[in-house]
Design a protein around this motif. Structure first.
Motif, PDB file in Angstrom:
ATOM      1  N   GLN A  79      57.140  32.146   2.508  1.00 15.66           N
ATOM      2  CA  GLN A  79      58.046  32.041   1.369  1.00 15.66           C
ATOM      3  C   GLN A  79      58.702  33.404   1.110  1.00 15.66           C
ATOM      4  N   PRO A  80      59.884  33.423   0.511  1.00 15.24           N
ATOM      5  CA  PRO A  80      60.519  34.699   0.172  1.00 15.24           C
ATOM      6  C   PRO A  80      59.606  35.543  -0.723  1.00 15.24           C
ATOM      7  N   TYR A  81      59.528  36.809  -0.415  1.00 13.81           N
ATOM      8  CA  TYR A  81      58.690  37.714  -1.200  1.00 13.81           C
ATOM      9  C   TYR A  81      59.320  37.943  -2.563  1.00 13.81           C
ATOM     10  N   MET A  82      58.587  37.602  -3.630  1.00 13.85           N
ATOM     11  CA  MET A  82      59.094  37.742  -4.993  1.00 13.85           C
ATOM     12  C   MET A  82      58.427  38.880  -5.759  1.00 13.85           C
ATOM     13  N   GLY A  83      57.293  39.353  -5.257  1.00 14.33           N
ATOM     14  CA  GLY A  83      56.569  40.411  -5.943  1.00 14.33           C
ATOM     15  C   GLY A  83      55.149  40.501  -5.431  1.00 14.33           C
ATOM     16  N   GLU A  84      54.407  41.471  -5.926  1.00 12.45           N
ATOM     17  CA  GLU A  84      53.064  41.729  -5.415  1.00 12.45           C
ATOM     18  C   GLU A  84      52.032  40.701  -5.859  1.00 12.45           C
ATOM     19  N   GLU A  85      52.331  39.922  -6.892  1.00 11.66           N
ATOM     20  CA  GLU A  85      51.393  38.929  -7.399  1.00 11.66           C
ATOM     21  C   GLU A  85      52.062  37.559  -7.463  1.00 11.66           C
ATOM     22  N   ALA A  86      51.263  36.497  -7.311  1.00 12.76           N
ATOM     23  CA  ALA A  86      51.768  35.130  -7.394  1.00 12.76           C
ATOM     24  C   ALA A  86      50.712  34.259  -8.078  1.00 12.76           C
ATOM     25  N   PRO A  87      51.130  33.149  -8.705  1.00 14.50           N
ATOM     26  CA  PRO A  87      50.190  32.305  -9.451  1.00 14.50           C
ATOM     27  C   PRO A  87      49.551  31.221  -8.599  1.00 14.50           C
ATOM     28  N   GLY A  88      48.473  30.662  -9.122  1.00 16.55           N
ATOM     29  CA  GLY A  88      47.822  29.540  -8.456  1.00 16.55           C
ATOM     30  C   GLY A  88      46.516  29.185  -9.138  1.00 16.55           C
ATOM     31  N   ASP A  89      45.896  28.134  -8.660  1.00 21.45           N
ATOM     32  CA  ASP A  89      44.581  27.695  -9.135  1.00 21.45           C
ATOM     33  C   ASP A  89      43.767  27.255  -7.929  1.00 21.45           C
ATOM     34  N   SER A  90      42.486  27.549  -7.942  1.00 22.04           N
ATOM     35  CA  SER A  90      41.597  27.124  -6.861  1.00 22.04           C
ATOM     36  C   SER A  90      40.339  26.499  -7.439  1.00 22.04           C
ATOM     37  N   ALA A  91      39.807  25.505  -6.724  1.00 27.38           N
ATOM     38  CA  ALA A  91      38.604  24.807  -7.165  1.00 27.38           C
ATOM     39  C   ALA A  91      37.488  24.962  -6.141  1.00 27.38           C
ATOM     40  N   PHE A  92      36.247  25.045  -6.658  1.00 30.90           N
ATOM     41  CA  PHE A  92      35.079  25.268  -5.805  1.00 30.90           C
ATOM     42  C   PHE A  92      33.919  24.389  -6.272  1.00 30.90           C
TER      43      PHE A  92
END
Length: 271
Positions: free
Chosen positions: A176-189
């Motif tokens: 994906q195009p680089y938008m910045g040093e951080e990106a959002p998301g959620d992970s489940a375990f």
């Protein structure tokens, strides 16, 4: 400054009809809504049927109480949801969009915890910055720092310069195009009785949108989300203590304060 509201530009474009015509149109839409609900039920079942992958890396995080492992974050539950909260090491506050999501998670926290689910935010910011911002926002969910481990990089929500290839980074299961040093998301375990931890699911970008009940409520309001073409939550959402402060949100999801108009040469004492 007074809170600014978006202008209801769409209002004049709506057709006004007789009650019986409205009822017919509403019944037709209801059928489509039912189809969507059944389709989403099927999608939820397919999500639950996804295979799991066992984690072999031992992640240790920094918390206000010291070092904690990924296993510790389950806090007696068998399930764990982690919000990949955008809050870089040199930032002074967390991302506006992530904060928007966290407001909703905070409201659901007691229900999640009583349904065998632990909810934790993880950011690369130092613990001291995390705790200060958490206190300011009034949140109580656990929030730990991954500054001293590779967790964010392994889950592709933080990026080093060497991760950028031709202006792109690996995010949301593709380049994906680089938008910045951080990106959002959620992970489940999931953690079994023997202490084995499995990664069961992750979603990124707009994947977590259905967790934001404000959007779901707005979707039934007369003007809906009322975001212009090409706009998103950055055009109107702010930290919940900043709605009267003006300013704007930049492309990296960071709040930028409004510039003061009374500079040194225009202040009252120089008039």
């Amino acid at each position: 400054m007074e809170t600014q509201t978006m202008q209801p530009a769409a209002k004049s474009k709506h057709q006004t009809v007789k009650p019986e015509e409205w009822l017919k149109a509403r019944q037709e839409l209801l059928q489509k809504e039912k189809e969507f609900t059944r389709a989403y039920d099927k999608l939820r079942a397919e999500r639950l049927a996804l295979p799991w992958t066992k984690l072999t890396k031992n992640y240790v995080f920094d918390s206000i109480d010291g070092k904690v492992s990924l296993a510790d974050l389950f806090d007696g539950h068998s399930q764990l949801i982690i919000q990949h909260f955008m809050f870089g090491p040199d930032w002074e506050e967390g991302c506006v969009g992530c904060s928007f999501g966290a407001d909703h998670a905070q409201a659901a926290l007691i229900h999640l915890n009583n349904h065998d689910v632990s909810y934790v935010a993880v950011s690369r910011a130092p613990v001291e910055k995390i705790e200060a911002f958490k206190k300011r926002m009034g949140w109580t969910f656990p929030w730990v720092s991954s500054l001293n481990n590779d967790f964010n990089f392994d889950f592709h929500v933080s990026f080093r310069q060497q991760d950028i290839v031709d202006g792109k980074v690996y995010y949301n299961y593709g380049m994906q195009p680089y938008m910045g040093e951080e990106a959002p998301g959620d992970s489940a375990f999931y953690k079994d009785e023997d202490g084995n931890i499995f990664h069961t699911y992750s979603s990124y970008a707009r994947g977590g949108e259905n967790q934001i009940s404000t959007y779901m409520i707005l979707d039934t309001a007369p003007l809906g989300r009322n975001e212009g073409e090409g706009e998103n939550l950055t055009s109107w959402v702010r930290h919940h203590d900043k709605y009267k402060e003006g300013g704007h949100v930049n492309m990296q999801g960071r709040y930028v304060a409004e510039e003061k108009k009374d500079s040194c040469c225009h202040s009252d004492e120089h008039k």
